[in-house]
Design an enzyme around this catalytic site. Sequence first.
Site, PDB file in Angstrom:
ATOM      1  N   GLY A 121       6.450  -6.732   0.773  1.00 44.18           N
ATOM      2  CA  GLY A 121       5.719  -6.690   2.038  1.00 44.18           C
ATOM      3  C   GLY A 121       6.576  -7.229   3.163  1.00 44.18           C
ATOM      4  CB  SER A 122       5.672  -8.330   6.530  1.00 43.29           C
ATOM      5  OG  SER A 122       4.978  -9.549   6.396  1.00 43.29           O
ATOM      6  CD  GLU A 174      11.135  -3.974  -1.603  1.00 40.84           C
ATOM      7  OE1 GLU A 174      11.279  -3.943  -0.357  1.00 40.84           O
ATOM      8  OE2 GLU A 174      10.502  -3.129  -2.251  1.00 40.84           O
ATOM      9  CG  LEU A 175      10.744 -10.212   1.867  1.00 41.23           C
ATOM     10  CD1 LEU A 175      11.169 -11.552   2.431  1.00 41.23           C
ATOM     11  CD2 LEU A 175       9.264 -10.225   1.499  1.00 41.23           C
ATOM     12  CD  GLU A 191      10.395  -2.190   7.488  1.00 44.16           C
ATOM     13  OE1 GLU A 191       9.729  -3.249   7.564  1.00 44.16           O
ATOM     14  OE2 GLU A 191      10.792  -1.716   6.421  1.00 44.16           O
ATOM     15  CD  GLU A 197      10.117  -5.222  -7.229  1.00 37.93           C
ATOM     16  OE1 GLU A 197      10.025  -4.122  -6.664  1.00 37.93           O
ATOM     17  OE2 GLU A 197       9.207  -6.065  -7.248  1.00 37.93           O
ATOM     18  CE  LYS A 246      -4.102  -9.095  -1.895  1.00 39.54           C
ATOM     19  NZ  LYS A 246      -4.202  -7.897  -1.042  1.00 39.54           N
ATOM     20  N   PRO A 247      -3.752  -6.316  -5.322  1.00 38.81           N
ATOM     21  CG  PRO A 247      -5.227  -4.569  -5.829  1.00 38.81           C
ATOM     22  CD  PRO A 247      -4.996  -6.039  -6.061  1.00 38.81           C
ATOM     23  CB  CYS A 289      10.923  -1.378   2.219  1.00 38.02           C
ATOM     24  SG  CYS A 289       9.272  -1.975   1.997  1.00 38.02           S
ATOM     25  CD1 TRP A 327      -0.068  -1.428   3.178  1.00 37.94           C
ATOM     26  CD2 TRP A 327       0.579   0.706   3.291  1.00 37.94           C
ATOM     27  NE1 TRP A 327       0.714  -1.284   4.298  1.00 37.94           N
ATOM     28  CE2 TRP A 327       1.120   0.019   4.406  1.00 37.94           C
ATOM     29  CE3 TRP A 327       0.854   2.077   3.164  1.00 37.94           C
ATOM     30  CZ2 TRP A 327       1.922   0.636   5.360  1.00 37.94           C
ATOM     31  CZ3 TRP A 327       1.657   2.693   4.115  1.00 37.94           C
ATOM     32  CH2 TRP A 327       2.173   1.991   5.195  1.00 37.94           C
ATOM     33  CG  ASN A 328       5.118   1.194   0.720  1.00 39.24           C
ATOM     34  OD1 ASN A 328       4.766   0.464  -0.208  1.00 39.24           O
ATOM     35  ND2 ASN A 328       6.338   1.164   1.219  1.00 39.24           N
TER      36      ASN A 328
HETATM   37  C1  SIN Z   1       9.453   0.412  -0.825  1.00 32.69           C
HETATM   38  O1  SIN Z   1       9.203   0.997   0.202  1.00 32.69           O
HETATM   39  O2  SIN Z   1       9.344  -0.817  -0.905  1.00 32.69           O
HETATM   40  C2  SIN Z   1       9.846   1.113  -2.084  1.00 32.69           C
HETATM   41  C3  SIN Z   1      10.616   2.327  -1.845  1.00 32.69           C
HETATM   42  C4  SIN Z   1      11.161   2.935  -3.107  1.00 32.69           C
HETATM   43  O3  SIN Z   1      10.828   2.550  -4.226  1.00 32.69           O
HETATM   44  O4  SIN Z   1      11.980   3.843  -2.960  1.00 32.69           O
END
Ligand code: SIN
Length: 491
Positions: free
Chosen positions: A239-240, A261-262, A393, A470, A183-184, A295, A159-160
């Site tokens: 996500g987590s 990507e955790l 976190e 990514e 799935k968003p 993240c 969601w971020n």
């Molecule tokens: C993220 O918080 O997973 C992505 C952050 C970013 O693309 O800079």
Amino acid sequence: MSASLTLTRADLIRSANFIAGLWSEGTSTRLDVTNPATGAVITSVPDSGAVEARAALDAAHAAFATWRKVPAKQRAAIIKRWNDLVLAHQDDLGALISMEQGKPLAEGKGEVTYAASYIEWFGEEATRMNGEVIPAPVSGRRMLALKEPVGVVAAITPWNFPAAMIARKIAPALAAGCTVVCKPAEDTPLTSLALVQLAHEAGVPAGVLNIVTASRQNTPAVVDVWLDDGRVRKITFTGSTPVGKHLARRSADTLKKLSLELGGNAPFIVFDDADLDAAVDGLMAAKFRNGGQTCVCPNRVFVHRSVFDAFAAKLAGKVAALKVGPASDPASQIGPMINDRAVEKIERHVQDAVAKGAKVLTGGQRLTHLGPNYYAPTVLGGADARMACACEETFGPVAPLTVFDDEAEVIAQANDTPFGLAGYFYSQNVRRIWRVADALETGIVGINEGALAAEAAPFGGVKESGYGREGSTHGLDDYLHTKYVCQGQLD
Ligand code: SIN
């Protein structure tokens, strides 16, 4: 003055799943999507389950047979049209992001540009998925390494960054010739649905991109269908760490490819030879972007004893001046947190730190007069490794400062975490710069720089922050197989 959070194109607010090229309400119950600044319901979307997940997968599987054969140049043209449409609707998409996610409008619009940069870049890369011709060890043979799309990809997005994370997962998948079920996040499905509408308008064929919305409770019902089905060949998830581990375990039976990507626990180190003003600016950018809900944002700030007081004073001054408020106020720099659970976690971390001896240099409380989900941007002095904010976190606008005395000690502390997504440090000493960059156990390192992500750079972690990348050519490779082809008897 208040900024408009209404959309010029009201039809970009979709309230259905998109499966096999059609918007479908499904048979499911509904999930309200709310504005975190006010709690007001924007609209509702399907709270989908296994039926919708299977329909989406059937569509993606059927479409793969043809999409993989579409010439790369045509796939690239469609993806580039998608990019153009995203940019043409920047104001609407920015408003939608701000409405459902809460970030200030300037950041919402900025995220659209950021998302588009991935779409454009991967659209261009579609035409450059070259294989290799390998010199044969014997005569009469031709040996080739060919690139092939992995197949149907399941994308589970956070969601971020509701636009950017969709873009950097789906654009490379489409470029590679994969088809997608997505799935968003339950808090922010609307931006994803709007992006899918624009992809449809850009000419992405029916079945190539399918999206299914669901609540947190129903997400397992959707995702389990994709995990258990061997037709899904790759999972990409942001996500987590606990959820990432669950996905890895559940994918084992069908040996899917995974990009995870955790969580992170990024260190930010300010050495005694740093340019302090640059370090403060870098921390402001890295820590307070998106209200600290990223993240890669610094979670632990280590400052050398000899510059600690000067750094802390400069930082606290800038943080205290941040304007907190809703996206509808153009002056807002920090919006609400995504939901009450997020604010409760921040509050718990600050209270725990203070109980263990940290001092609040600025902030340190909820801003209830603004609404239920606001927390004051905060700087803590005297933080240490026993505190929850050093181990978990925080995902909020809190910068805990820890004093250190020497390089070896601070590197040991920085690496003393199971996570390894990003790490930052500020120093003017070229020998130290390469020593520390080598020593940090993270997938991403920022040296005298707080803004790291870019479409052409590989983004991802090590240790329990996950694997896969990514962005960049590495981010495209994650959607491809290498097929070795050997032809003999050519003499
Ligand atoms: C993220 O918080 O997973 C992505 C952050 C970013 O693309 O800079």
